[in-house]
Design an enzyme around this catalytic site. Sequence first.
Site, mmCIF file in Angstrom:
data_model
loop_
_atom_site.group_PDB
_atom_site.id
_atom_site.type_symbol
_atom_site.label_atom_id
_atom_site.label_comp_id
_atom_site.label_asym_id
_atom_site.label_seq_id
_atom_site.Cartn_x
_atom_site.Cartn_y
_atom_site.Cartn_z
ATOM 1 N N PRO A 2 0.771 -1.015 -0.036
ATOM 2 C CA PRO A 2 0.223 0.028 0.236
ATOM 3 C C PRO A 2 0.839 1.156 -0.082
ATOM 4 O O PRO A 2 1.801 1.370 0.700
ATOM 5 C CB PRO A 2 -0.822 -0.096 1.389
ATOM 6 C CG PRO A 2 -0.678 -1.591 1.742
ATOM 7 C CD PRO A 2 0.399 -1.903 1.140
ATOM 8 N N GLU A 3 0.536 2.230 -0.899
ATOM 9 C CA GLU A 3 1.268 3.282 -1.006
ATOM 10 C C GLU A 3 0.399 4.593 -0.171
ATOM 11 O O GLU A 3 -0.780 4.152 0.369
ATOM 12 C CB GLU A 3 1.408 3.708 -2.134
ATOM 13 C CG GLU A 3 2.481 2.663 -3.224
ATOM 14 C CD GLU A 3 3.008 3.113 -4.301
ATOM 15 O OE1 GLU A 3 3.043 4.284 -4.638
ATOM 16 O OE2 GLU A 3 3.359 2.277 -4.978
ATOM 17 N N LYS A 61 3.674 6.932 4.316
ATOM 18 C CA LYS A 61 3.222 5.509 4.173
ATOM 19 C C LYS A 61 2.976 4.881 5.661
ATOM 20 O O LYS A 61 2.236 4.075 5.927
ATOM 21 C CB LYS A 61 3.745 4.380 3.336
ATOM 22 C CG LYS A 61 3.671 4.921 1.892
ATOM 23 C CD LYS A 61 4.444 3.839 0.995
ATOM 24 C CE LYS A 61 5.797 4.062 0.984
ATOM 25 N NZ LYS A 61 6.622 3.225 0.017
ATOM 26 N N ARG A 268 12.282 -3.898 -8.374
ATOM 27 C CA ARG A 268 10.947 -3.532 -8.887
ATOM 28 C C ARG A 268 10.984 -3.470 -10.479
ATOM 29 O O ARG A 268 12.019 -4.004 -10.931
ATOM 30 C CB ARG A 268 10.461 -2.181 -8.265
ATOM 31 C CG ARG A 268 10.670 -2.140 -6.726
ATOM 32 C CD ARG A 268 10.099 -0.918 -6.256
ATOM 33 N NE ARG A 268 10.007 -0.826 -4.662
ATOM 34 C CZ ARG A 268 10.893 -0.204 -3.794
ATOM 35 N NH1 ARG A 268 12.122 0.086 -4.565
ATOM 36 N NH2 ARG A 268 10.977 -0.204 -2.694
#
Length: 282
Positions: A2-3, A61, A268
């Site tokens: 989650p960002e 975050k 990533r």
Amino acid sequence: MPELPEVEVVRRGLAAHIVGKKITAVRVNHPRAVRRHEEGPADLTARLLDNVVTGTGRRGKYLWLTLGSGDALVVHLGMSGQMLLGPVTKTEHLRVATLLDDGTAMSFVDQRTFGGWMLADLVTVDGTEVPVPVAHVARDPLDPLFDDAAVVKVLRRKHSEIKRQLLDQTVVSGIGNIYADESLWRAKVNGARIAESLTKPTLSAILGHAADVMRDALGQGGTSFDSLYVNVNGESGYFDRSLDAYGREGEPCKRCGAIMQRDKFMNRSSYYCPKCQPRPRR
């Protein structure tokens, strides 16, 4: 993971339903979920019991609940953490269970158990109270006190890729991999460009686009690629249907029609348009 928009959606849901409520029961089902609380599960349980939730907070975050005792309950969602409100959750992934004085269960569910809870002291940083574990985190673009010019000044001194700097939470917080790619696409800048080589107006535009894309995501409940990210009611967000760059390898650029590409980046992926966002010459 989650960002910022996803964490803010959760914070808003908690703020609307639990502020002013007393915690009347606590059970830690998995010690790993409270491993960051050095005093252990029994201490966390005892200190939460009969405490009143007085507010909620977020920086980047990081999410926390402020308590009547003066402590902050810092919640790290990790890769798959969920803060759910409603009836008692019945799942093997329930890590911490609490009950509020209105009968609502506040459950921390975490399939991968990378997230967790911890209690921490609050300290004042740049005029804002934050938990000690969050004190090193820079303000994010949605923070009312975010200083665009100051962050641009920092970026102009960085001899590394602009995307790497956008992901550095000590420079600017809250911009994760998804929204970094989205803001760079909107600014027509390749993430491999060196930060110090970009002009002040370009850097300011990237930060502005980051704020805009995260506001857009907030309006749609965040970005959900699977069932692991949900809000406090267990509902998914829909911003993944509006993404312009992230996850669109092999699809036409929505701006120019060129085929979107993907590069490996820091364990990533980076998604970009080779025409609108040409890679820098080496």
